[in-house]
Motif scaffolding. Structure first.
Motif, PDB file in Angstrom:
ATOM      1  N   PRO A  17      24.112  39.822  47.878  1.00 40.06           N
ATOM      2  CA  PRO A  17      24.161  39.819  49.442  1.00 40.06           C
ATOM      3  C   PRO A  17      24.469  41.270  49.820  1.00 40.06           C
ATOM      4  O   PRO A  17      23.979  41.766  50.792  1.00 40.06           O
ATOM      5  CB  PRO A  17      25.520  39.116  49.670  1.00 40.06           C
ATOM      6  N   GLU A  18      24.942  42.039  48.986  1.00 40.73           N
ATOM      7  CA  GLU A  18      25.171  43.566  49.024  1.00 40.73           C
ATOM      8  C   GLU A  18      23.978  44.284  48.844  1.00 40.73           C
ATOM      9  O   GLU A  18      23.698  45.405  49.763  1.00 40.73           O
ATOM     10  CB  GLU A  18      25.975  44.075  48.280  1.00 40.73           C
ATOM     11  N   LEU A  19      22.843  44.225  48.021  1.00 39.84           N
ATOM     12  CA  LEU A  19      21.672  44.835  47.786  1.00 39.84           C
ATOM     13  C   LEU A  19      20.412  44.235  47.982  1.00 39.84           C
ATOM     14  O   LEU A  19      19.308  45.142  48.019  1.00 39.84           O
ATOM     15  CB  LEU A  19      21.813  45.259  46.156  1.00 39.84           C
ATOM     16  N   GLY A  20      20.465  42.950  48.208  1.00 39.04           N
ATOM     17  CA  GLY A  20      19.301  42.354  48.569  1.00 39.04           C
ATOM     18  C   GLY A  20      18.619  41.767  47.144  1.00 39.04           C
ATOM     19  O   GLY A  20      19.399  41.322  46.360  1.00 39.04           O
ATOM     20  N   ALA A  21      17.116  41.648  47.047  1.00 37.42           N
ATOM     21  CA  ALA A  21      16.653  41.179  46.008  1.00 37.42           C
ATOM     22  C   ALA A  21      16.032  42.148  45.276  1.00 37.42           C
ATOM     23  O   ALA A  21      15.247  43.307  45.909  1.00 37.42           O
ATOM     24  CB  ALA A  21      15.588  40.310  46.270  1.00 37.42           C
ATOM     25  N   VAL A  22      15.582  41.939  44.040  1.00 38.61           N
ATOM     26  CA  VAL A  22      14.579  42.666  43.188  1.00 38.61           C
ATOM     27  C   VAL A  22      13.753  41.583  42.485  1.00 38.61           C
ATOM     28  O   VAL A  22      14.214  40.556  41.987  1.00 38.61           O
ATOM     29  CB  VAL A  22      15.451  43.522  42.164  1.00 38.61           C
ATOM     30  N   PHE A  23      12.268  41.849  42.048  1.00 32.80           N
ATOM     31  CA  PHE A  23      11.702  40.951  41.782  1.00 32.80           C
ATOM     32  C   PHE A  23      10.841  41.418  40.524  1.00 32.80           C
ATOM     33  O   PHE A  23      10.068  42.659  40.581  1.00 32.80           O
ATOM     34  CB  PHE A  23      10.645  40.218  42.749  1.00 32.80           C
ATOM     35  N   TRP A  24      11.140  41.133  39.242  1.00 33.61           N
ATOM     36  CA  TRP A  24      10.476  41.607  38.035  1.00 33.61           C
ATOM     37  C   TRP A  24       9.339  40.587  37.606  1.00 33.61           C
ATOM     38  O   TRP A  24       9.697  39.606  37.288  1.00 33.61           O
ATOM     39  CB  TRP A  24      11.486  41.983  36.855  1.00 33.61           C
ATOM     40  N   ASP A  25       8.210  41.074  37.705  1.00 29.58           N
ATOM     41  CA  ASP A  25       7.077  40.413  37.362  1.00 29.58           C
ATOM     42  C   ASP A  25       6.309  40.925  36.122  1.00 29.58           C
ATOM     43  O   ASP A  25       5.320  41.503  36.249  1.00 29.58           O
ATOM     44  CB  ASP A  25       5.965  40.100  38.363  1.00 29.58           C
ATOM     45  N   PRO A  26       6.823  40.817  34.870  1.00 29.64           N
ATOM     46  CA  PRO A  26       6.011  41.325  33.678  1.00 29.64           C
ATOM     47  C   PRO A  26       4.879  41.051  33.361  1.00 29.64           C
ATOM     48  O   PRO A  26       4.455  39.918  33.122  1.00 29.64           O
ATOM     49  CB  PRO A  26       7.100  41.057  32.542  1.00 29.64           C
ATOM     50  N   GLU A  27       3.802  42.066  33.856  1.00 32.28           N
ATOM     51  CA  GLU A  27       2.451  41.923  33.296  1.00 32.28           C
ATOM     52  C   GLU A  27       1.812  40.759  34.187  1.00 32.28           C
ATOM     53  O   GLU A  27       0.919  40.106  34.068  1.00 32.28           O
ATOM     54  CB  GLU A  27       2.314  41.719  31.845  1.00 32.28           C
ATOM     55  N   GLY A  28       2.518  40.250  35.353  1.00 29.63           N
ATOM     56  CA  GLY A  28       2.205  39.519  36.381  1.00 29.63           C
ATOM     57  C   GLY A  28       1.128  39.937  37.340  1.00 29.63           C
ATOM     58  O   GLY A  28       0.797  41.202  37.284  1.00 29.63           O
ATOM     59  N   GLY A  29       0.570  39.433  38.319  1.00 26.37           N
ATOM     60  CA  GLY A  29      -0.234  39.553  38.969  1.00 26.37           C
ATOM     61  C   GLY A  29       0.133  39.942  40.412  1.00 26.37           C
ATOM     62  O   GLY A  29      -0.753  40.353  41.460  1.00 26.37           O
ATOM     63  N   TYR A  30       1.366  39.683  40.830  1.00 28.15           N
ATOM     64  CA  TYR A  30       1.764  39.582  42.154  1.00 28.15           C
ATOM     65  C   TYR A  30       1.723  41.156  42.594  1.00 28.15           C
ATOM     66  O   TYR A  30       2.426  41.878  42.145  1.00 28.15           O
ATOM     67  CB  TYR A  30       3.345  38.980  42.397  1.00 28.15           C
ATOM     68  N   GLY A  31       0.966  41.385  43.785  1.00 28.63           N
ATOM     69  CA  GLY A  31       0.927  42.700  44.140  1.00 28.63           C
ATOM     70  C   GLY A  31      -0.150  43.496  43.695  1.00 28.63           C
ATOM     71  O   GLY A  31      -0.450  44.585  44.193  1.00 28.63           O
ATOM     72  N   LYS A  32      -0.844  43.108  42.958  1.00 24.77           N
ATOM     73  CA  LYS A  32      -2.003  43.949  42.256  1.00 24.77           C
ATOM     74  C   LYS A  32      -3.078  43.975  43.178  1.00 24.77           C
ATOM     75  O   LYS A  32      -3.405  42.777  43.787  1.00 24.77           O
ATOM     76  CB  LYS A  32      -2.556  43.503  40.523  1.00 24.77           C
ATOM     77  N   LYS A  33      -3.880  44.747  43.133  1.00 19.13           N
ATOM     78  CA  LYS A  33      -5.034  45.037  44.171  1.00 19.13           C
ATOM     79  C   LYS A  33      -6.159  43.836  44.035  1.00 19.13           C
ATOM     80  O   LYS A  33      -6.583  43.205  45.034  1.00 19.13           O
ATOM     81  CB  LYS A  33      -5.590  46.169  43.954  1.00 19.13           C
ATOM     82  N   LYS A  34      -6.103  43.263  43.203  1.00 15.72           N
ATOM     83  CA  LYS A  34      -7.251  42.273  42.830  1.00 15.72           C
ATOM     84  C   LYS A  34      -6.922  40.636  42.969  1.00 15.72           C
ATOM     85  O   LYS A  34      -7.449  39.797  43.221  1.00 15.72           O
ATOM     86  CB  LYS A  34      -7.989  42.335  41.613  1.00 15.72           C
ATOM     87  N   LYS A  35      -5.404  40.698  42.914  1.00 11.96           N
ATOM     88  CA  LYS A  35      -4.838  39.231  43.141  1.00 11.96           C
ATOM     89  C   LYS A  35      -3.893  39.163  44.276  1.00 11.96           C
ATOM     90  O   LYS A  35      -3.178  40.059  44.414  1.00 11.96           O
ATOM     91  CB  LYS A  35      -4.283  38.854  41.772  1.00 11.96           C
ATOM     92  N   GLY A  36      -3.890  38.141  44.885  1.00 14.21           N
ATOM     93  CA  GLY A  36      -2.740  37.707  45.948  1.00 14.21           C
ATOM     94  C   GLY A  36      -2.335  38.869  46.810  1.00 14.21           C
ATOM     95  O   GLY A  36      -3.051  39.829  47.265  1.00 14.21           O
ATOM     96  N   PRO A  37      -1.304  38.738  47.324  1.00 13.22           N
ATOM     97  CA  PRO A  37      -0.517  39.664  48.460  1.00 13.22           C
ATOM     98  C   PRO A  37      -0.520  40.851  48.059  1.00 13.22           C
ATOM     99  O   PRO A  37      -0.558  41.340  46.739  1.00 13.22           O
ATOM    100  CB  PRO A  37       0.723  39.030  48.890  1.00 13.22           C
ATOM    101  N   LYS A  38      -0.696  41.823  48.901  1.00 14.50           N
ATOM    102  CA  LYS A  38      -0.510  43.197  48.711  1.00 14.50           C
ATOM    103  C   LYS A  38       1.035  43.732  48.771  1.00 14.50           C
ATOM    104  O   LYS A  38       1.619  43.350  49.638  1.00 14.50           O
ATOM    105  CB  LYS A  38      -1.314  44.183  49.654  1.00 14.50           C
ATOM    106  N   ALA A  39       1.464  44.427  47.466  1.00 15.10           N
ATOM    107  CA  ALA A  39       2.750  44.803  47.395  1.00 15.10           C
ATOM    108  C   ALA A  39       2.774  45.934  46.421  1.00 15.10           C
ATOM    109  O   ALA A  39       2.075  46.140  45.546  1.00 15.10           O
ATOM    110  CB  ALA A  39       3.727  43.677  46.952  1.00 15.10           C
ATOM    111  N   LYS A  40       3.901  46.837  46.852  1.00 13.36           N
ATOM    112  CA  LYS A  40       3.783  47.995  45.927  1.00 13.36           C
ATOM    113  C   LYS A  40       4.642  47.414  44.529  1.00 13.36           C
ATOM    114  O   LYS A  40       5.603  47.082  44.802  1.00 13.36           O
ATOM    115  CB  LYS A  40       4.666  49.199  46.692  1.00 13.36           C
ATOM    116  N   ARG A  41       3.883  48.008  43.414  1.00 16.63           N
ATOM    117  CA  ARG A  41       4.729  47.754  42.033  1.00 16.63           C
ATOM    118  C   ARG A  41       4.912  49.007  41.540  1.00 16.63           C
ATOM    119  O   ARG A  41       4.160  49.950  41.567  1.00 16.63           O
ATOM    120  CB  ARG A  41       3.861  47.060  41.189  1.00 16.63           C
ATOM    121  N   VAL A  42       6.315  49.031  40.898  1.00  6.81           N
ATOM    122  CA  VAL A  42       6.678  50.361  40.035  1.00  6.81           C
ATOM    123  C   VAL A  42       6.719  49.808  38.690  1.00  6.81           C
ATOM    124  O   VAL A  42       7.683  48.839  38.647  1.00  6.81           O
ATOM    125  CB  VAL A  42       7.903  51.148  40.657  1.00  6.81           C
ATOM    126  N   LYS A  43       5.919  50.129  37.776  1.00  9.16           N
ATOM    127  CA  LYS A  43       5.905  49.481  36.466  1.00  9.16           C
ATOM    128  C   LYS A  43       5.655  48.010  36.749  1.00  9.16           C
ATOM    129  O   LYS A  43       4.507  47.642  37.659  1.00  9.16           O
ATOM    130  CB  LYS A  43       6.942  49.793  35.710  1.00  9.16           C
TER     131      LYS A  43
END
Length: 170
Positions: A17-43
């Protein structure tokens, strides 16, 4: 996440509740240019926007995912904050305190090691495992809630019988 023949993938979402959420998608496709919604990924951390559970389940519908299990554990806010700080990029995405770059088949193993080492013993799993083994151990850790998703059908299991009915409110 399970495919037609084999388990496919594991991802981790931590919320405070203090910091919000983080989402770790190891080698997943979420946010990658060719798949699904656009999102910024760092690593392998999705940072902008961070998907909700429902966003991610919708994304998985376009992949060869048959069913998904979502395990929810209530952890102390201090522990959630620590996990988020370890996974969240600093300096506009330049530095992450925990190495989140993962190669394909090691998503479950990486998340398992991370939780075992840093979740203050809230979640104990084997350090090396496949998605189906990880799922088995998560069930043994008495999750606060489990959601089984199959397309738009969500079945929720929780501590009481009232939670054992289809639900789309998460």
């Amino acid at each position: 996440m399970y495919g037609k023949l084999i388990p496919l993938h594991t991802a981790l979402r931590v919320y405070s509740p203090e910091l919000g959420a983080v989402f770790w998608d190891p080698e997943g496709g979420y946010g990658k240019k060719k798949k699904g919604p656009k999102a910024k990924r760092v690593k392998d951390v999705v940072v902008d926007p961070v998907p909700t559970v429902k966003d991610y389940l919708k994304f998985r519908e376009v992949n060869p995912t048959q069913k998904t299990e979502v395990f929810e554990f209530h952890v102390d806010v201090e522990i959630a904050n620590k996990l988020i700080r370890m996974l969240t990029p600093e300096n506009d995405g330049e530095i992450i305190a925990y190495e989140t770059d993962v190669e394909g088949p090691f998503c479950s193993s990486s998340i398992s090691k991370f939780l075992t080492k840093h979740s203050d013993q809230t979640v104990q799993t084997p350090k090396v495992c496949l998605p189906q083994t990880f799922s088995k151990y998560l069930y043994q850790q008495n999750p606060d809630r489990v959601i089984i998703a199959d397309d738009d059908i969500y079945i929720e299991y929780g501590p009481g019988p009232e939670a054992q009915s289809p639900n789309t409110s998460f």
